[in-house]
Enzyme design. Structure first.
Site, mmCIF file in Angstrom:
data_model
loop_
_atom_site.group_PDB
_atom_site.id
_atom_site.type_symbol
_atom_site.label_atom_id
_atom_site.label_comp_id
_atom_site.label_asym_id
_atom_site.label_seq_id
_atom_site.Cartn_x
_atom_site.Cartn_y
_atom_site.Cartn_z
ATOM 1 N N TYR A 58 16.987 9.580 20.369
ATOM 2 C CA TYR A 58 16.279 10.564 21.179
ATOM 3 C C TYR A 58 15.951 11.769 20.302
ATOM 4 O O TYR A 58 16.817 12.314 19.609
ATOM 5 C CB TYR A 58 17.129 11.014 22.367
ATOM 6 C CG TYR A 58 16.505 12.148 23.139
ATOM 7 C CD1 TYR A 58 15.354 11.939 23.903
ATOM 8 C CD2 TYR A 58 17.035 13.432 23.088
ATOM 9 C CE1 TYR A 58 14.762 12.981 24.603
ATOM 10 C CE2 TYR A 58 16.452 14.474 23.786
ATOM 11 C CZ TYR A 58 15.314 14.243 24.533
ATOM 12 O OH TYR A 58 14.730 15.272 25.221
ATOM 13 N N VAL A 59 14.696 12.181 20.322
ATOM 14 C CA VAL A 59 14.247 13.346 19.552
ATOM 15 C C VAL A 59 13.729 14.393 20.525
ATOM 16 O O VAL A 59 12.700 14.186 21.174
ATOM 17 C CB VAL A 59 13.145 12.963 18.538
ATOM 18 C CG1 VAL A 59 12.691 14.205 17.774
ATOM 19 C CG2 VAL A 59 13.650 11.898 17.571
ATOM 20 N N ASP A 82 -1.506 3.001 12.449
ATOM 21 C CA ASP A 82 -1.920 3.802 13.608
ATOM 22 C C ASP A 82 -1.361 5.219 13.496
ATOM 23 O O ASP A 82 -0.824 5.762 14.456
ATOM 24 C CB ASP A 82 -1.449 3.147 14.910
ATOM 25 C CG ASP A 82 -2.164 3.697 16.141
ATOM 26 O OD1 ASP A 82 -3.277 4.245 15.985
ATOM 27 O OD2 ASP A 82 -1.614 3.587 17.256
ATOM 28 N N LYS A 92 -1.436 9.026 13.624
ATOM 29 C CA LYS A 92 -2.220 10.021 14.353
ATOM 30 C C LYS A 92 -1.253 11.084 14.876
ATOM 31 O O LYS A 92 -0.026 10.853 14.909
ATOM 32 C CB LYS A 92 -2.998 9.376 15.503
ATOM 33 C CG LYS A 92 -2.127 8.600 16.486
ATOM 34 C CD LYS A 92 -2.982 7.868 17.517
ATOM 35 C CE LYS A 92 -2.110 7.030 18.460
ATOM 36 N NZ LYS A 92 -2.941 6.288 19.444
ATOM 37 N N PRO A 93 -1.753 12.248 15.289
ATOM 38 C CA PRO A 93 -0.854 13.325 15.728
ATOM 39 C C PRO A 93 0.086 12.940 16.868
ATOM 40 O O PRO A 93 1.239 13.377 16.887
ATOM 41 C CB PRO A 93 -1.827 14.433 16.154
ATOM 42 C CG PRO A 93 -3.019 14.219 15.279
ATOM 43 C CD PRO A 93 -3.153 12.719 15.179
ATOM 44 N N ASN A 134 1.535 10.262 17.318
ATOM 45 C CA ASN A 134 2.599 9.368 16.849
ATOM 46 C C ASN A 134 3.548 10.061 15.879
ATOM 47 O O ASN A 134 4.288 9.396 15.150
ATOM 48 C CB ASN A 134 1.999 8.120 16.185
ATOM 49 C CG ASN A 134 1.537 7.097 17.212
ATOM 50 O OD1 ASN A 134 1.904 7.187 18.381
ATOM 51 N ND2 ASN A 134 0.744 6.142 16.790
ATOM 52 N N ASP A 178 6.185 4.942 16.926
ATOM 53 C CA ASP A 178 5.225 3.942 17.394
ATOM 54 C C ASP A 178 4.719 3.054 16.257
ATOM 55 O O ASP A 178 3.586 3.172 15.803
ATOM 56 C CB ASP A 178 4.048 4.597 18.114
ATOM 57 C CG ASP A 178 3.256 3.573 18.932
ATOM 58 O OD1 ASP A 178 3.540 2.362 18.787
ATOM 59 O OD2 ASP A 178 2.373 3.975 19.693
#
Length: 218
Positions: A16-17, A59, A61-62, A64, A77
């Protein structure tokens, strides 16, 4: 951390973040140049580690990238990740894997056999572009239009969008976003090293080689 099944339902558990995604942070506006360089340098090192294990993300991207409560980025992800040694299984179908606005031309087009570490470098450059300007390199009304722009057009240089962008950061960004693979950084480590050089007020490698000539003609 664990994979299993409870009452017939499969599950997996992950760390968990606490924090927010980079995409959520960017919804409030661009980042300061040094903050953007610092975040992306750490992300690039993590991507380089994945590449060393033979894993392509595909993939980046911001949305992720998670920023924890201390501002440390975490890549998430890996749903579209593949081993770099695997044969692309969807080439024949023409399916596009990834997010068009952050996707490398070879990933969006018909040259998917060329997808490799430099494709993730392109994705990292797209993220840096977004952090500096407030939006992705290409914007259009539909994903198909964005794909066509990725294949056929060059992005507007960041300093034309935001004059406050540092020239060295612009050069680093545009080196990542070159359509010819051989004009990009060879790997994510090279990108991280240039970002660290920028942060340390040292000369960057993006100013050497063929790219300055390409930029001059541009």
């Amino acid at each position: 951390y664990e994979v299993g099944e409870i009452h017939g339902y499969p599950y997996f558990s992950m760390k968990y973040v606490a924090g927010e995604t980079l995409g959520q942070r960017l919804a409030r506006g661009p980042l300061l140049p040094r903050e953007a360089a610092s975040i992306l340098s750490r992300v690039a090192m993590a991507v380089h580690f994945a590449h060393q294990q033979g894993i392509l993300h595909r993939d980046l991207k911001p949305s992720n990238i998670l920023l924890d409560e201390n501002g440390q980025p975490h890549i998430m992800d890996f749903g579209l990740a593949k081993r770099s040694s695997d044969v692309e299984s969807l080439t024949r179908t023409g399916a596009i894997l990834g997010t068009p606005a952050y996707m490398a031309p070879e990933q969006a087009g018909a040259q998917r056999g060329n997808v490799g570490p430099a494709s993730d470098v392109y994705g990292l450059g797209s993220i840096l572009y977004h952090m500096l300007t407030g939006h992705a390199p290409f914007q259009a009304a539909s994903p198909v239009d964005i794909v066509l722009m990725v294949l056929e057009q060059d992005p507007v240089p960041p300093r034309m969008v935001s004059p406050a962008v540092d020239r060295d950061l612009e050069m680093i960004t545009l080196r990542c976003l070159q359509k010819p693979i051989d004009l990009r950084y060879r790997d994510a480590l090279g990108l991280a090293n240039d970002l660290d050089a920028y942060l340390n007020d040292e000369s960057i490698s993006a100013r050497s080689g063929r790219l300055p000539q390409v930029m001059s003609r541009w």
